[in-house]
Structures are given as structure tokens and as C-alpha cells.
Design an enzyme around this catalytic site. Sequence first.
Site, PDB file in Angstrom:
ATOM      1  N   ALA A 248      65.412  11.991  16.438  1.00 41.82           N
ATOM      2  CA  ALA A 248      63.993  12.148  16.731  1.00 41.82           C
ATOM      3  C   ALA A 248      63.739  13.544  17.250  1.00 41.82           C
ATOM      4  O   ALA A 248      64.608  14.173  17.864  1.00 41.82           O
ATOM      5  CB  ALA A 248      63.535  11.113  17.763  1.00 41.82           C
ATOM      6  N   CYS A 249      62.541  14.055  16.962  1.00 43.70           N
ATOM      7  CA  CYS A 249      62.086  15.283  17.614  1.00 43.70           C
ATOM      8  C   CYS A 249      60.837  14.926  18.402  1.00 43.70           C
ATOM      9  O   CYS A 249      60.655  13.758  18.771  1.00 43.70           O
ATOM     10  CB  CYS A 249      61.848  16.396  16.595  1.00 43.70           C
ATOM     11  SG  CYS A 249      60.557  16.040  15.399  1.00 43.70           S
ATOM     12  N   ILE A 250      59.965  15.849  18.650  1.00 42.04           N
ATOM     13  CA  ILE A 250      58.842  15.610  19.548  1.00 42.04           C
ATOM     14  C   ILE A 250      57.946  14.483  19.055  1.00 42.04           C
ATOM     15  O   ILE A 250      57.507  13.627  19.830  1.00 42.04           O
ATOM     16  CB  ILE A 250      58.010  16.904  19.723  1.00 42.04           C
ATOM     17  CG1 ILE A 250      58.848  17.967  20.429  1.00 42.04           C
ATOM     18  CG2 ILE A 250      56.739  16.625  20.529  1.00 42.04           C
ATOM     19  CD1 ILE A 250      58.159  19.302  20.535  1.00 42.04           C
TER      20      ILE A 250
END
Length: 521
Positions: free
Chosen positions: A455-457
Site C-alpha cells: 500500500a501507499c498513501i
Amino acid sequence: MNVLGYAQRLGKSLMLPIATLPVAALLLRIGQPDLADIPWMAAAGGAIFSHLSIIFALGIAVGMSKDEHGAAAIAGAVGWYIIEAVATTVDPSIKMGVFSGIIAGIIAGHSYNQFNGVKLPQFLAFFGGKRLVPIMTGLIALITGAILGFVWPPIQEGLNAFGNAVVGSGAVGQFSYGFLNRLLIPVGLHHVLNTIFWFTIGDCVQVTYTVAGSVMNTCVNPEMITSLAVGGSAPDVLNGGMIAGSEITQIADKVTNGDLHRFFAGDPNAGIFMNGFFPVMMFGLPGAALAMVLTANKGRKAETAGILGSLALTSFLTGVTEPIEFLFVFLAPALYAAHAIMTGLSLVVANALGTLHGFGFSAGLFDMVLNWGLATKPFVLVLQGFVWFFLYFVVFFFAIKTFNLKTPGREDLAPATAGSASSAATSTGTGSDYEQARQYMKSLGGYRNIKSIDACITRLRLTLENGDVVNEAQLKALGAKGVVRLGSGNVQVILGPQAEIIAGEMRKIPADDSLADVTLP
């Protein structure tokens, strides 16, 4: 793995070291004399900026490893030290910046994936498994560093030429960067582009001086260093002549690279690749949100306003724009293209007006106010923002009305869900985060279909056994803003700021959970 899928992994891995920038910028800025005047706090923030290369090595190594193990981080540090030492011994003129960290991190990540389970003969058993990872990384880095010692100088010249060409091209380069920055967001590759512009293009050397009894900093062209000396006086050309005659107390021994890093180092010419984002993120997208609310179908305006209002506020305050962008990028791609064009134009106009501004996280109100004292003509940037609010509103409003675009609140919904608060645009799942994670996993084909979860932001980044079984309608009913497919097995699910939480909960789901009791919309 296909090229886009690999680039997705690299883009995700870049987010971990980049996530350190907000705290670094906060400490560095608050510690400055014009704010709290706390030297040790400023030094703490400066220390992070000064060691970005090894931070990149650590973060990318962890991100590229299959289970984000700490052994990969240690290997990343080992690889970085060896590459830097070997390459600069072969050619002392080499200055790789964050690229040495990126290269070391990639080597370490792959070394971990390849060697972490290797068993050695009994007499060497101690060095097997995860202990073998930094050893192999070091050996590969040794060879890589030697090769880079010979091949990097022309690459370095090419990068410098590219940077000078982009900067020298003025409006063309500024527009191209802003346009591509937004255009790459749907596939998550804008982080790769940002790394080039924010951390590599342009260089300067930090100079500390005293003026009126206060200690100040600026960042000057490396070519000027030959005319400066500690204990000497600042020449008339330094910092536009504003500090002429002041005593120079320290000259840094490291070159500062990149638009973002130079901005916080005090370079009065930095910020040309950041300033134009403030009018877009703080004003433009909220203007687009208002247009989409006013053009929503009758009976759905309140529902649409509730969704877009919160996302517009997020964009205004923090500069996190993906949640609002993914509400219309797939529904009305022509509008998204217009958004990318207006972003490029914003950078051109902001620089034409002589403004310069920067951010440690993104171009939202928090960064604008915090770094106001470092900016050039920030009030003009705010005025441009009001113009961009009107521009976005007019473009979106008339385009939606004229071409009957299916923006939020205007989608064709099934009879059972039309006008319902649980529609794809509004639902965020039910129950706890863990239960929502189970819902998402079931919509993705279950535990056995998921090879890796990252996951990123704002997005889940997934590698799947079979991407065809993904149920996009159910994902959107659960609250996903969009689904991006990068090849058959690489999928991104746009969730918004809760993406990291959902990813963490998904990792907790045991392999033997059949998900049979999970109810989907």
C-alpha cells in the site's frame, strides 16, 4: 513480471523513504531563526535531508523485498556504503545523489528475495538464510560500484544535461512536468518522475553566514564556492546581494541536489517544480468538486456534496488529491486530461509570475503556511489559486453539462442502488477495519489469489495469481474510488487515506479463512 508491474513495485517502494520528508521538513523549518529559532531542531531535520541517499537505500530494499523484512534494510545499507565507496574511489568526481540509494535498494531487495532461504553446508550454516542476504548484496554491490565508477560519469553528464535542458526550456519543461505528473497518477508512476525532479535536478552548496547577529543559511551554485572562504565576507552576488559583507561561518562539504532539497536548504532559485501545484491542489480541485456537486442529478446533490466536500477539504488542507481524482478519472477521462493540462499550465503561470514555493509532503495549506517564510511571492500564488478555482469550476461545469459526462452523482446506477447511500460512490464497507479487509479480500478472489499486498498513501498495490477474478463492481461498492490493472496480475485499488490500514488488516487474515461468512454488497 511485466514492466508496468515492476514499475508499480518500485513506485510503491519509493513511498517509504519519501514518507520521511514531512517530519524532516517540519523539524528543519520550525527550527529556523525566523520561526522557533531552535538550532538543534533544525539540525535534526537537516540530518534527514543530508542522508536521503541511504534512506532511499533502506526504504527501497524493504519495499522491494517480498515480506518487508529488516534483513533487506541492513543489506540496503551495506550495498549503499560499498557502491558509494567503490564508485568514488574509481572516479572521485562522481556524485550519484539518491540514485546510489535507489540502485543499492533494488539490489538488496532482489538479493533478499533470492537468497533469504538458501541453506549452506553445515560448516557454513551460520551464514545461510537471511544472514546471507547482506553478504550477497555486498558482493553484487562491489561489482556494481566498480562498473558505475566507469559508466556513471557519462550518465551523470547526461542527467545534468537533461536537467539543464528542462530548466532552460522554461515554460515547455515546466508544463511537461506538471502535465506528466498528473497523467501518471492513475498508474502510480508519478513517484518515479518526482524523484528525478525533486531529488536530482539542479545542485547547490549550503553556506552558513551571520547577519545582524543571527545565523542564516543559503544555498549557492557550486561554481561560486571557489570564491568563498570561511571567515571571509559574502560577495555582492551571494543571495542577490542581500547579505553582502556578512561573515561566512561554514561551507558544506556536500552538494545538495533536487528542487525540494534545495528549497529547504535555502536556495533562492528552488521551487520551480513545486510552486504550481498549490493553486491546483488547494483551489483547482475544490473548484472542480463544486462543479461536480452542482451538476449532479436531482436527488443526489446532497449525497454527492457529502462525498466531494470531504475530499475537497483533504486536498485543500493536505494536498492529498488521489481520492478526488479517482472519482472522475475513469468516469470522465477527458476531464482528467483537462486536469493534467491545467496542472501543467499552473506551473508555467506560477513561474512566469515569479513565485517560488515548496513542500515537504504536498501542496496543501499546511505546507503553504509552514514554508511561507521561505517562499518568494507566496501571496501572488494565493491570488493565482483563486483564478484556478474559477478556471476549474468553469471547465468542469460546462464540460459536464455539454457532453453529459458521468461524473459522481451522474453515473448510471442499477435500479436497486440508484439514489442509495450504499452506492459505489458512497459505501465504505461495514463493520471493523478487519471485516472490511475480509470483504476486500473476497472481492479480490480470496487468500489464494493474492501473492503480495502493498500500500501507499491512497492505494492498495496487489500482485495476484489471476486478475480476471477481481470483482470491480463489489470493490467500488465497498468504497474503492477506482481499480487500475497493470497487466494480468498487477492491480491497484484506490481507497484513499485508509489504504495502509486495510492493507495491514488484510495481511492479518489467516490462510485458512474461507471468507464464507463474508457478506458483500
